[in-house]
Structure formats: C-alpha cells, structure tokens
Design an enzyme around this catalytic site. Structure first.
Site, PDB file in Angstrom:
ATOM      1  N   GLY A 189       1.074  -1.605  -0.216  1.00 22.81           N
ATOM      2  CA  GLY A 189       0.089  -0.491   0.327  1.00 22.81           C
ATOM      3  C   GLY A 189       0.474   1.403   0.350  1.00 22.81           C
ATOM      4  N   SER A 190       0.406   2.582   0.531  1.00 20.35           N
ATOM      5  CA  SER A 190       1.195   3.621   0.201  1.00 20.35           C
ATOM      6  C   SER A 190       2.868   3.343   1.390  1.00 20.35           C
ATOM      7  CB  SER A 190      -0.214   4.320   0.959  1.00 20.35           C
ATOM      8  OG  SER A 190      -1.431   5.041   0.361  1.00 20.35           O
ATOM      9  N   VAL A 191       3.228   2.855   2.272  1.00 25.69           N
ATOM     10  CA  VAL A 191       3.897   2.514   2.338  1.00 25.69           C
ATOM     11  C   VAL A 191       5.212   2.417   1.731  1.00 25.69           C
ATOM     12  CG1 VAL A 191       2.772   2.317   5.080  1.00 25.69           C
ATOM     13  CG2 VAL A 191       3.853   0.401   3.354  1.00 25.69           C
TER      14      VAL A 191
END
Length: 673
Positions: free
Chosen positions: A418-420
């Site tokens: 995801g956005s990490v």
C-alpha cells in the site's frame, strides 16, 4: 618326425593339466576374498566361507541379520577391514592357518578399532578341498562371547536456551508436572473426572494403562501439565489414584507474545528422523517444531553422549564383577547445546503484542541505525507452552479452524505494501530525475487515467487538491501523484530502482522470510498501481523496515540482524538513494505526522516527534468491487532515530483504515519510548 613332435606336445598338455588340477587354493587368498566381502558388507556371501564348526553355532539367517542389526543400530560407517597378505606363507601345506587383521569403523559413539586373529581350516566339501574361516562372535567385536549382548546408552544434552538482548529467557529449560495414575486403581467414576481434566479421552487413558510394560501398582504417565496451571493440578491430585512428579521440560516465559518467533519443541517423528538420519539424531530426541527452535535446532540441540558396551553374560574382565559386567566398546561424551542470544527486546516484543489485542496482523521494531531487530510479532498467536506439552485434538482443531489463523507466522509473509511504498517510489523517481520535489503537478478530481486506452480503469485518491508537489503528495498520500511518478520513471528504471532497494533478492536473515517481489509490470496500469503500493508488488515487514533505513542513514540501506553475535551497522545497500534525496524524503515523512492534515497526524506527540508513513492496501479481484483492506503504519523518532516500528493490521475496512495501526503504534511508543 611329425609323429614324435605330436607326441611330445600331447605329453606337455597332459602335464600342464595335471599341474593345474593339483594346485590347491591358498588360505591367504581365501581369507582375502572373505575380507573383501566384509568390506562390502555382503554378510550372506560371507557365511559361505564359514567352517562347518562355525555353521553349527549359527545359521545363515542369524549370521546375516546379526551383522546387519548391529551395524544399523550402532550406525556403523566407513568400515575398513585391513588384511595384508604375507610375502611367504608356508601355511598352505598345513591343515590350519591363522592371520591377523585390523578393523576400523565409525559409530554413533565414535571410532571403533581393533585387531583380531582369524583362524582358517582346510575342509573338503563336494569332493573339493578349500579353506574356511573358523568364525566366532569376536569377529564382530573383541571380547564379544556367545551369550553376550551389545548395549547402547545415551545421555541427552542440555538444550541451549534462547535469550533476548538483556539475557531474559525466551525459551528456557525448566520443569513441569507429569501427571499419571497407579495402574489398576482407576475406577469408572474416577475416569469420568480424570479424562476431561487431562483433556484426553477414556480410550487414550486405557490405551496407556494397557501398555505391555504396565503392571499393577506401577506409575503410568499420562500427560504433562504446566506448573502454572495450579487449579487443574489441585483438581487432579484430589483424585485418589492420580500422582504427579516433576520432569524436565521446555518453558516459554513470554508465551503467546513470542510464540511465532521462538516456536516450540516436540518429540521427533519418523519422517523427521529419516531426514536427519546422518546428523546424529535418534528416535528419543526432542526437536524444534516451529520458529527459531526449528531453524536453529542443530545449534540448540547439542550432541548426545553415547556409550556402546558389551554386556557380559557372566563375570570376567569387564568394568563390573559377576554377572552383568560390561566392556566399553566406544564412548562419546555429551555436548550441551549452545545458548542463542537475540537482539530482540522482550519488553518491546510483549508491549507490541499486547497492544495488538488479538488483531490479525504483524508488527516489528528495529534500530534503524545499527540494524538490530527489537521485536517480531505475529498476531493472533497460540500458547507455545501448551504446544510443547501437547495440544488435545479439540485444541488443535480449534487453532486450525480459527478464522484469524493464529498458527500463521505473518511477519515472514510478503504483503502488498500500500502507501508505505510511496517513500520508495519518491526515492527512485528523484534519483532518475523524473520528478522534481518543488514542481506542482496539476491533478483534477479524485480519479485519473493516463488516456482512453485504460478503458474503465482509474487511479483514485482520497483527498482532492491541485496542484500537488511531493510534500503535499506525502502529507495527503496522493495515489495519483505517485502513479504518475512511476510512469514518468518508466518500467525499466523503476524496476531497477526497486531492485536497488532489495526487491527480488533473498534477505540473509536467521528467520526465513518470503522474498519481496515486484510482480508483473507488463502495462502502464500495473506500473502506475505499483507506484503507490498496489499492483502485484509484495514485501515482508522486515524488508519494509530495512527499506526505510536510508532516510536515517544518509542514503545507505542497513541490513537487519537478529542474532546478538552479528555485526552491527552492516550496510546492505550503499547509496541506494543520494544523501540529498534521502533528506528530502525524510523531511516529508516528518510532515506526514506533524502536519495537521497529514494521514499520520493522529500519532503526533509533542515530546516525541515522529516521522512516518501510513498505508492502506486494498485486496480485491477487480476495480469496482469492495475488497478487504490491510492497514499499515511505519514510524520512527525524528530527532533520535534509534527505534523504528512497523505494523500491519488486516481487515481494517470500515474501521478507519490505516488509522487502526497509527493509534496502536502511538500507544506502543508512549509505553516504551
């Protein structure tokens, strides 16, 4: 003249025939052939070389099976029987002969070597004369007489303990109660109470009590119970035929908090023994079943002390006197297992596990400067103490059928980040020059596609705003900005950048981890999705932590370590990103938490400034469907980056997404900072 020559040739042929027929076999050749068969362990053929007297004492089947059983039981290897033929041997003209030979071999108890004298005698069989070995049991081992037996005794080594960085036990040697009954004294009313208390069926108890060795009045062990289970112990000993005794056992002081990391031990199975048959294991061994107990088993196990003895039928020259004395044939001293000290901090491990409160997910902590792994947590978990003692059938079934899968070791698995992932995308794009941090990119609306070729597929974002620069893209976690950044970088450069961060490479780490994979980048859609951590990209939580270390180490990626003996501050990847660009990303990670509109602002603490990144990975088959969501948060102390914490929580849809791990990580840091 021709007749004379013919007659002479005929006489010569007859003379040669008579000479050849009169040549008798030599005893040394005969014994040499016997030795060759012995070295090949062809025992059935060796029997054919035995004298009639020897064959009267032992049958071919007994001879063959005895050699085979002894050699197998004692794990005889590298057998070498040496016999040197004498240059001049006058024994061929006699009825008897004797020769000295040397036997060397390795065994489960170490090397065995002896010299023995073999006697041969001439015998006639089927109208042919030959030499035969006057065999006796001392050919197997010296001083092994008829009626003597070979005994094998072992001394179990003390298993090495697993300790945390402070010397606290994660897996230690302790004691438990072994609960049993006195044979012949269990009545039906007692059985009705005993079976449920032991979590056994009456059939299992009756089977134990009907074993061949059981006699009335003997103690029959049934189940091991933790000493901490005081209430159950009290109920058990209240039953008249029940007795307890203390026995050695493996204890796991941190229980469920470290179960997936440490694992547990149990009796070796037949299949496990077969795989380890050349490594000194026996059917009496206890071995690691999961976790580091399994991974480091050979180091922890130690080496059993083994002694091979000849048990004398009657007294004699052995170590004892009278019947039952012994001759030591080989002996190997016991070597205890080696203790293993980890970089794990037990307090941090427990604090993280407790904070997760049974949520399905994983969390880890690391010193991002020197690489020490401080915690590795998988949640939910199971009780390793009960696992080592033995789960009942119902307990095992419940664990296997639990929807949250407590037997799964989540920190070893690779997940969609995801956005990490966006910190890595930004680094790669900055290095390639495809984005400029100050450049304001015009992005309208909450969905975007490159062009009409994408059909009905769009990249979506939560926060609407335009234009967007790198800082704002981080603060609001803008999927569209990072999808465009990946596309501007290009497939090849982007994949190359990810490999610099360690993707597609097996991480040399004591605990086996799934390799982080890039997945397919066959289209612009997959490339764009990968840029914000969707697509097919996957990474483990340990690799995620390592991939963030360049932002605290001037662009160098630090290798994560788990064993205390490992060197600190190893650079896994040098200058994976320039110092300048690493500083830019680090500043933006601080904004994610510090900015009032940042997705990680809920973790902001005035006295403990954090930098970090949130992430929500949506798991679904196709766009338009409602899938499950995994929430991520990774954060570290901005001013003193000695602690980096990463967390993944599964199934956060409808519960605040990444805010679930954000709040948990904040609580953890408030406890252990």
């Amino acid at each position: 003249m021709k007749r004379l020559v013919g007659a002479m040739l005929a006489l010569l042929v007859v003379a040669l025939f008579i000479t050849g027929c009169s040549k008798e076999p030599k005893p040394q050749d005969r014994f040499s052939d016997y030795i060759a068969l012995w070295n090949q362990q062809k025992f059935d053929k060796m029997y054919d070389y035995l004298s009639n007297d020897a064959k009267q004492k032992i049958t071919k089947e007994e001879f063959t099976s005895r050699y085979q059983k002894i050699y197998q039981d004692l794990q005889i290897k590298d057998l070498k029987i040496d016999f040197k033929k004498p240059k001049e041997d006058k024994q061929a003209d006699k009825e008897k002969a004797q020769y000295s030979f040397t036997a060397k071999m390795s065994s489960i108890a170490g090397p065995i070597q002896f010299t023995h004298t073999a006697k041969l005698q001439k015998e006639e069989r089927n109208e042919k004369t030959n030499w035969y070995v006057d065999w006796n049991t001392e050919f197997i081992f010296p001083k092994l007489k008829d009626g003597d037996t070979i005994g094998l005794s072992t001394v179990a080594p003390k298993r090495g303990e697993i300790l945390d960085r402070n010397g606290n036990g994660l897996a230690v040697n302790g004691q438990v109660y072994e609960v049993g009954v006195m044979a012949g004294e269990v009545t039906e009313p007692v059985m009705a109470q005993l079976a449920p208390l032991l979590k056994m069926t009456p059939e299992q108890i009756n089977k134990a009590m009907s074993a061949s060795w059981v006699k009335p009045g003997l103690f029959v062990p049934l189940k091991k119970v933790s000493m901490d289970d005081t209430e159950r112990i009290a109920q058990l000993v209240a039953l008249e035929p029940v007795k307890t005794r203390k026995v050695d056992a493996r204890i796991y002081p941190f229980g469920q908090a470290a179960a997936q990391l440490i694992g547990y031990v149990g009796p070796i199975t037949a299949d496990e023994l077969e795989k380890r048959k050349d490594k000194g294991y026996t059917n009496r061994d206890v071995i690691g079943k999961r976790g580091l107990e399994q991974v480091l088993d050979e180091q922890l196990k130690g080496t059993s002390g083994v002694k091979i003895v000849i048990k004398k039928k009657t007294g004699g020259t052995g170590t004892g006197s009278g019947s039952g004395s012994e001759e030591v044939l080989a002996e190997k001293p016991v070597v205890d297992g080696k203790n293993v000290k980890l970089t794990i901090d037990g307090g941090t491990q427990k604090a993280i596990f407790d904070e997760m409160g049974g949520e399905a997910g994983s969390a880890a902590a690391m010193n991002p400067v020197n690489g020490e792994t401080l915690a590795l947590v998988s949640s939910p978990s199971f009780d390793p103490n009960q696992a080592a003692l033995g789960f009942s059938a119902d307990e095992w079934k419940a664990l296997q059928e639990d929807a949250k899968k407590p037997l799964t070791t989540r920190f070893k698995q690779a997940y969609a980040p995801g956005s990490v992932m966006k910190a890595l995308t930004a680094s790669i794009a900055l290095e390639s020059g495809s984005i400029k941090p100050e450049e304001a990119v015009p992005i309208l609306g909450k969905k975007w596609q490159k062009d009409a070729s994408w059909g009905g597929y769009f990249v979506t974002r939560v926060h609407e705003g335009s234009p967007i620069n790198l800082e704002k893209a981080f603060v609001f976690s803008d999927n569209i900005y990072f999808a465009q950044a990946a596309l501007k970088t290009g497939k090849d450069a982007f994949a190359s950048g990810l490999k610099k961060f360690g993707f597609e490479e097996e991480l040399t780490y004591p605990y086996p981890l799934e390799t982080s994979r890039i997945g397919a980048l066959e289209s612009d859609i997959s490339l764009g999705d990968t840029g914000y951590g969707q697509g097919q990209i996957q990474m483990s939580i340990v690799h995620l932590m390592a991939s963030y270390t360049p932002f605290m180490n001037g662009g160098n990626m630090i290798k994560p370590i788990l064993l205390d003996e490992e060197q600190r501050s190893q650079v896994w990847r040098e200058a994976v990103v320039s110092s300048e660009h690493a500083g830019m990303v680090a500043a933006d990670l601080r904004k994610v938490v510090a900015d009032a509109g940042g997705t990680g602002h809920a973790a902001d603490m005035a006295d403990y400034p954090l930098s970090g990144k949130t992430g929500t990975a949506e798991i679904k088959q196709k766009q338009g469907e409602t899938g499950t969501e995994n929430g991520w948060f990774i954060a570290y102390n901005t001013n003193s980056p000695s602690l980096l914490v990463a967390m993944l929580v599964e199934g956060v849809q409808g519960r605040g997404g990444s805010q679930v791990p954000v709040k948990m990580v904040k609580n953890i840091l408030m406890k252990i900072k």
